[in-house]
Design an enzyme around this catalytic site. Structure first.
Site, PDB file in Angstrom:
ATOM      1  N   LYS A 177      39.115  11.080  17.587  1.00  0.00           N
ATOM      2  CA  LYS A 177      38.460  10.352  16.476  1.00  0.00           C
ATOM      3  C   LYS A 177      37.818  11.367  15.522  1.00  0.00           C
ATOM      4  O   LYS A 177      38.452  12.350  15.187  1.00  0.00           O
ATOM      5  CB  LYS A 177      37.449   9.343  17.018  1.00  0.00           C
ATOM      6  CG  LYS A 177      38.049   8.444  18.094  1.00  0.00           C
ATOM      7  CD  LYS A 177      37.125   7.351  18.512  1.00  0.00           C
ATOM      8  CE  LYS A 177      37.764   6.557  19.633  1.00  0.00           C
ATOM      9  NZ  LYS A 177      36.944   5.434  20.057  1.00  0.00           N
ATOM     10  N   HIS A 224      44.831   1.318  15.393  1.00  0.00           N
ATOM     11  CA  HIS A 224      43.605   1.425  16.202  1.00  0.00           C
ATOM     12  C   HIS A 224      42.563   0.445  15.673  1.00  0.00           C
ATOM     13  O   HIS A 224      42.418   0.256  14.465  1.00  0.00           O
ATOM     14  CB  HIS A 224      43.061   2.862  16.164  1.00  0.00           C
ATOM     15  CG  HIS A 224      42.021   3.095  17.212  1.00  0.00           C
ATOM     16  ND1 HIS A 224      40.716   2.683  17.048  1.00  0.00           N
ATOM     17  CD2 HIS A 224      42.094   3.644  18.444  1.00  0.00           C
ATOM     18  CE1 HIS A 224      40.037   2.989  18.140  1.00  0.00           C
ATOM     19  NE2 HIS A 224      40.849   3.580  19.004  1.00  0.00           N
ATOM     20  N   GLU A 270      43.973  -2.026  24.066  1.00  0.00           N
ATOM     21  CA  GLU A 270      42.592  -1.559  24.088  1.00  0.00           C
ATOM     22  C   GLU A 270      41.650  -2.694  23.699  1.00  0.00           C
ATOM     23  O   GLU A 270      41.453  -2.965  22.501  1.00  0.00           O
ATOM     24  CB  GLU A 270      42.405  -0.436  23.066  1.00  0.00           C
ATOM     25  CG  GLU A 270      43.292   0.762  23.281  1.00  0.00           C
ATOM     26  CD  GLU A 270      42.701   1.985  22.603  1.00  0.00           C
ATOM     27  OE1 GLU A 270      42.300   2.899  23.329  1.00  0.00           O
ATOM     28  OE2 GLU A 270      42.595   2.001  21.368  1.00  0.00           O
TER      29      GLU A 270
HETATM   30  C1  PEP Z   1      39.705   4.521  21.924  1.00  0.00           C
HETATM   31  O1  PEP Z   1      38.984   4.307  20.956  1.00  0.00           O
HETATM   32  O2  PEP Z   1      40.929   4.634  21.762  1.00  0.00           O
HETATM   33  C2  PEP Z   1      39.083   4.600  23.242  1.00  0.00           C
HETATM   34  C3  PEP Z   1      39.812   4.271  24.265  1.00  0.00           C
HETATM   35  O3  PEP Z   1      37.766   5.004  23.302  1.00  0.00           O
HETATM   36  P1  PEP Z   1      36.842   5.152  24.612  1.00  0.00           P
HETATM   37  O4  PEP Z   1      37.662   5.846  25.663  1.00  0.00           O
HETATM   38  O5  PEP Z   1      35.684   5.975  24.154  1.00  0.00           O
HETATM   39  O6  PEP Z   1      36.465   3.783  25.023  1.00  0.00           O
END
Ligand code: PEP
Length: 229
Positions: A8, A88, A157
């Site tokens: 990120k 995302h 996710e």
């Molecule tokens: C992401 O944003 O793709 C992610 C999985 O973040 P985190 O592992 O910090 O939850």
């Protein structure tokens, strides 16, 4: 398994360089079938060499041109980058990327043969409405997306599990991955608070082909620990 690190807006060019060197040393003992991806910020992209693939977190669907603040294919080609994250939740939410824009981007980079890690995920209120609502939401995020594309990896996710420290439960991941797998013939990653403490449990869930990791990937020791676990 696939292990993808999404930095990120973290790390600099210098710290990414140091990370890559340290990672490469640790990957000497990785299982040959495991695949590792790194998504550094755009300013840290480079022609890194190693047993991993470097991708971009974002690009605009253009070769070059007048799109202030964005990078296009010409900038990716400079570093031989042919892998891209699309969809995302942070881009969908914070940058208001609509499904139409996401699909346009997908089609453009698909036409150029890019490897795409395409992210889908539901907000908490949808999760609380039940599995049927979750699936309706997730399938809606495939609108305009060629899910048969052979250079495609999907990452599920749940938004409420991203960066919160609270991963989805084994049961939730299993149920949602099984349901998604009925529609997909591509690798399916889980993302959302994956860390060394839960990688083995999550990696062992049937239907989980890998993980997309944010926070816990920022430290090379923690990310390598997950890969080598
Ligand atoms: C992401 O944003 O793709 C992610 C999985 O973040 P985190 O592992 O910090 O939850």
């Amino acid at each position: 398994m696939i292990f993808a690190a999404n930095f990120k807006t973290n790390h600099t060019r210098a710290s990414t360089q140091a990370y890559v060197e340290a990672l490469e040393e640790r990957l000497a003992t990785k299982r040959p079938e495991d695949r590792v991806y790194l998504f550094p910020p755009a300013t840290a992209l480079d022609r890194y060499k190693g047993s991993f693939t470097v991708g971009a977190q974002n690009a605009y669907p253009t070769r070059n041109g007048a799109v202030t603040g964005e990078i296009g294919v010409e900038q990716l080609e400079e570093f031989g980058i042919k892998t891209l994250l699309i969809g995302h939740s942070e881009r969908r939410e914070l940058l208001q990327e609509s499904q139409t824009r996401v699909a346009e981007k997908f089609c453009y980079f698909q036409s150029l043969g890019f490897e795409i890690i395409y992210c889908i995920g539901e907000p908490l209120e949808v999760r609380e409405a039940g599995e049927e609502a979750v699936m309706a939401h997730l399938l809606g995020q495939f609108e305009g997306i060629d899910i048969t594309y052979d250079n495609l990896i999907i990452a599920y996710e749940p938004i409420w599990a991203i960066g919160t420290g609270r991963s989805a439960t084994t049961e939730e991941i299993h149920t949602t991955h099984q349901a998604l797998k009925q529609h997909l013939a591509r690798p399916l990653l889980y993302g959302g608070s994956v860390k060394p403490a839960n990688i083995q449990e999550i990696g062992a869930i049937e239907g989980v082909d890998g993980v997309l990791v944010g926070s816990a990937s920022l430290d090379v020791e923690r990310f390598s620990q997950m890969i080598l676990a």
